[in-house]
Design a protein around this motif. Structure first.
Motif, PDB file in Angstrom:
ATOM      1  N   UNK B 180      68.595  57.923 -76.954  1.00 13.70           N
ATOM      2  CA  UNK B 180      67.272  58.301 -77.128  1.00 13.70           C
ATOM      3  C   UNK B 180      66.690  58.154 -75.957  1.00 13.70           C
ATOM      4  N   UNK B 181      67.373  57.823 -74.475  1.00  8.35           N
ATOM      5  CA  UNK B 181      66.700  57.552 -73.379  1.00  8.35           C
ATOM      6  C   UNK B 181      66.650  59.095 -72.480  1.00  8.35           C
ATOM      7  N   UNK B 182      65.925  58.987 -71.503  1.00  7.67           N
ATOM      8  CA  UNK B 182      66.127  60.127 -70.544  1.00  7.67           C
ATOM      9  C   UNK B 182      67.085  59.970 -69.720  1.00  7.67           C
ATOM     10  N   UNK B 183      67.821  60.871 -69.101  1.00  4.54           N
ATOM     11  CA  UNK B 183      68.960  60.804 -68.413  1.00  4.54           C
ATOM     12  C   UNK B 183      69.115  59.651 -67.331  1.00  4.54           C
ATOM     13  N   UNK B 184      67.918  59.778 -66.522  1.00  5.48           N
ATOM     14  CA  UNK B 184      67.849  58.887 -65.440  1.00  5.48           C
ATOM     15  C   UNK B 184      67.587  57.502 -65.839  1.00  5.48           C
ATOM     16  N   UNK B 185      67.490  57.169 -67.239  1.00  5.47           N
ATOM     17  CA  UNK B 185      67.206  55.617 -67.481  1.00  5.47           C
ATOM     18  C   UNK B 185      68.536  55.284 -68.320  1.00  5.47           C
ATOM     19  N   UNK B 186      69.511  56.140 -68.532  1.00  3.70           N
ATOM     20  CA  UNK B 186      70.793  55.959 -69.294  1.00  3.70           C
ATOM     21  C   UNK B 186      71.525  54.821 -68.414  1.00  3.70           C
ATOM     22  N   UNK B 187      71.630  55.032 -67.155  1.00  5.78           N
ATOM     23  CA  UNK B 187      72.388  54.280 -66.125  1.00  5.78           C
ATOM     24  C   UNK B 187      72.213  52.947 -66.210  1.00  5.78           C
ATOM     25  N   UNK B 188      70.714  52.355 -66.232  1.00  4.82           N
ATOM     26  CA  UNK B 188      70.406  50.973 -65.967  1.00  4.82           C
ATOM     27  C   UNK B 188      70.569  50.233 -67.349  1.00  4.82           C
ATOM     28  N   UNK B 189      70.846  51.039 -68.635  1.00  7.18           N
ATOM     29  CA  UNK B 189      71.170  50.447 -69.624  1.00  7.18           C
ATOM     30  C   UNK B 189      72.912  50.334 -69.627  1.00  7.18           C
ATOM     31  N   UNK B 190      73.504  51.351 -69.170  1.00  4.74           N
ATOM     32  CA  UNK B 190      75.001  51.179 -69.029  1.00  4.74           C
ATOM     33  C   UNK B 190      75.603  50.249 -68.270  1.00  4.74           C
ATOM     34  N   UNK B 191      74.759  50.068 -67.254  1.00 12.08           N
ATOM     35  CA  UNK B 191      74.994  48.853 -66.312  1.00 12.08           C
ATOM     36  C   UNK B 191      75.195  47.513 -66.872  1.00 12.08           C
ATOM     37  N   UNK B 192      73.995  47.205 -67.698  1.00 11.54           N
ATOM     38  CA  UNK B 192      73.686  46.116 -68.381  1.00 11.54           C
ATOM     39  C   UNK B 192      74.803  45.820 -69.128  1.00 11.54           C
ATOM     40  N   UNK B 193      75.315  46.819 -70.136  1.00 10.08           N
ATOM     41  CA  UNK B 193      76.564  46.896 -70.921  1.00 10.08           C
ATOM     42  C   UNK B 193      77.788  46.486 -70.280  1.00 10.08           C
ATOM     43  N   UNK B 194      77.821  47.042 -69.148  1.00  9.69           N
ATOM     44  CA  UNK B 194      79.006  46.975 -68.274  1.00  9.69           C
ATOM     45  C   UNK B 194      79.237  45.415 -67.986  1.00  9.69           C
ATOM     46  N   UNK B 195      77.805  44.940 -67.553  1.00 11.15           N
ATOM     47  CA  UNK B 195      77.965  43.486 -67.189  1.00 11.15           C
ATOM     48  C   UNK B 195      78.480  42.659 -68.155  1.00 11.15           C
ATOM     49  N   UNK B 196      77.841  42.953 -69.350  1.00  8.40           N
ATOM     50  CA  UNK B 196      78.180  42.178 -70.379  1.00  8.40           C
ATOM     51  C   UNK B 196      79.659  42.143 -70.806  1.00  8.40           C
ATOM     52  N   UNK B 197      80.169  43.465 -70.681  1.00 10.95           N
ATOM     53  CA  UNK B 197      81.475  43.561 -70.900  1.00 10.95           C
ATOM     54  C   UNK B 197      82.610  42.732 -70.063  1.00 10.95           C
TER      55      UNK B 197
END
Lengths: 258, 255
Positions: B180-197
């Protein structure tokens, strides 16, 4: 028919006493009403059918019954129905003020139950799930998430009910409680001037109702600060995080610390 | 029907064990005979068409949905109707939702402090320190005193990640966290998830972000009509899908 200012001033102490009775009555009904409504709203939405039906029957009965008839019934009927002429119950049901509190609370709580229920049901499911997923116990989810949000959703409807209740207490003199209207009527019987005391009482009611309205609006604004326009919200956040202390110039703050 | 599986020997202990799970909504069967073992530290991406049971599956892991048959064991705790077991599992498992689900009447800081205060009985000071640490970790510490409605969607979702991390879970579930995020905001969430991974968190993610799946997932599972149709390591999953349904699905979304 003219407004007799001298009589109005002369009857102020009597009316003021009546006003205090009206406020005390409304306040007791509001507190008792809230104590009944929240459990009743929970019962109304219970998964256990008999409990839900019992609460639905309560709402159906008392919402459909005029407050005035409930007052008569509680004051003149309860003592006989329950055979309570003596002892604690006898004392309770021979006290007109307590009967009035009970009669109005039965009526008022049936409305508020529906407001609370509507509020609880408006809380987005996802928020309750998020709280549950965090390992918060159901009781805390209710007290910290569901109820606070339900109160915010229901406050405007509740405000109307508080005002309607406060004005509805004007019939209470039929069971001998001398409230603001009762006091005004007494002045009328003594002086044969209906206009002056009733108009004065109306002004008292107007002031009381608007004081309630302003109070509840402020409560609403305080509770819903998270929805407010940025400027007011920022101020509220600042007060919440830094306390109510007014911002002092640095020098003064330093001296205060010493 | 047999599951197309490309088993990799994984010596790590099992964090989540799902065996023979069925789930019905009325007469509609949402999950059919699901078997899935998730190892400690493993990252699993679940994808599939809408209505395929992906969300239902991960919601069964923290008992937001009750499974009707089979067993779900999380960190050695078997999920049953026992309220104690459910609470214990939920304290081990964090979850991030598609709709963020931040508590609107609480500030960002209060959102993060609530569960540690209530569920872990931490003092205010300790809960605040914990909350600030995780807010900093998802790069929203400077928003701590604001309310959720004042933040962008991407910031809200990162707060939701921090809120879940404050319970120091060993497993994280993500239910379409960027949908439910705008395309330009997806990246910042994915980056946080990748850091967690990268920090070794056990993660089960329902997502359509195939780039994320390729970069992060140890294994990818494809679900359709309540079944796991194919499960494989990310590379063969994308480059050599074996079932026709997965091939058709990938052909549609990878354009």
């Amino acid at each position: 028919m003219t407004f007799d200012l001298a009589l109005a001033l002369h009857s102020l102490p009597v009316l003021m006493h009546g006003l205090i009775v009206t406020i005390a009555l409304a306040a007791c009904v509001l507190v008792l009403g809230m104590m009944i409504s929240i459990p009743m709203a929970l019962a109304r939405t219970s998964r256990h059918k008999p409990i839900a039906w019992a609460a639905a029957a309560y709402v159906l009965f008392f919402r459909g019954t005029p407050a005035m008839i409930l007052l008569f019934f509680v004051y003149f009927g309860f003592g006989q129905v329950f055979g309570a002429r003596d002892g604690f119950l006898g004392a309770l049901f021979s006290n007109a003020f307590l009967c009035a509190v009970i009669g109005f609370a039965l009526n008022h709580s049936s409305y508020v139950t529906e407001i609370v229920r509507g509020g609880l049901q408006s809380v987005p499911r996802g928020l309750v799930e998020a709280a549950a997923a965090l390992g918060i116990e159901p009781r805390d989810v209710f007290l910290r998430i569901r109820l606070p949000l339900a109160i915010r959703y229901g406050l405007k409807a509740y405000q109307n009910d508080v005002i309607l209740l406060t004005k509805a207490t004007a019939v209470v003199s039929i069971i001998t409680v001398v409230d603001l209207t009762g006091a005004a009527n007494a002045v009328f019987y003594d002086t044969y001037d209906p206009f002056t005391p009733l108009l004065t009482a109306a002004v008292f009611y107007w002031v009381l109702i608007n004081a309630i309205r302003v109070g509840l609006s402020r409560l609403d604004a305080w509770l819903n600060v998270h929805l407010a326009a940025d400027e007011r919200r920022d101020l509220a956040i600042q007060i919440r995080t830094e306390g109510l202390a007014p911002a002092l110039p640095a020098g003064q703050l330093g001296e205060a610390a010493e | 029907m047999s599951v197309v599986a490309n088993e990799i020997a994984d010596e790590r202990p099992i964090a989540v064990q799902i065996q023979g799970v069925d789930k019905w909504f009325g007469s509609f069967q949402a999950l059919r005979q699901i078997d899935l073992d998730v190892h400690k530290g493993e990252k699993i991406v679940i994808c599939g068409p809408s209505g395929s049971g992906k969300s239902t599956l991960i919601r069964c892991i923290n008992r937001l949905e009750r499974h009707d048959r089979g067993t779900v064991v999380v960190n050695g705790i078997e999920l049953s109707d026992s309220a104690r077991a459910i609470l214990d599992v939920r304290r081990e498992v964090g979850m991030v939702f598609q709709q963020f689900n931040l508590f609107p009447h609480l500030t960002i800081l209060e959102n993060c402090m609530l569960a540690p205060r209530l569920a872990l009985s931490l003092s205010r000071a300790k809960a605040e320190a914990l909350a600030m640490r995780y807010l900093a970790r998802v790069h929203v510490a400077e928003q701590a005193s604001k309310y959720p409605a004042q933040l962008s969607g991407g910031q809200q979702q990162r707060v939701a990640v921090a809120r879940a991390l404050c319970m120091e879970p060993r497993i994280m579930l993500f239910d379409e966290p960027t949908s439910s995020l705008d395309p330009e905001l997806i990246k910042e969430v994915l980056e946080v998830m990748e850091e967690l991974a990268a920090d070794g968190m056990t993660m089960i993610c329902v997502t359509h972000e195939m780039g994320f799946a390729r970069r992060v997932a140890d294994r990818c599972a494809f679900m359709d009509q309540g079944q796991i149709v194919e499960i494989a390591a990310a590379k063969p999953f994308f480059e050599a899908p074996r079932s026709p349904r997965l091939r058709a699905f990938l052909a549609q979304i990878l354009h």
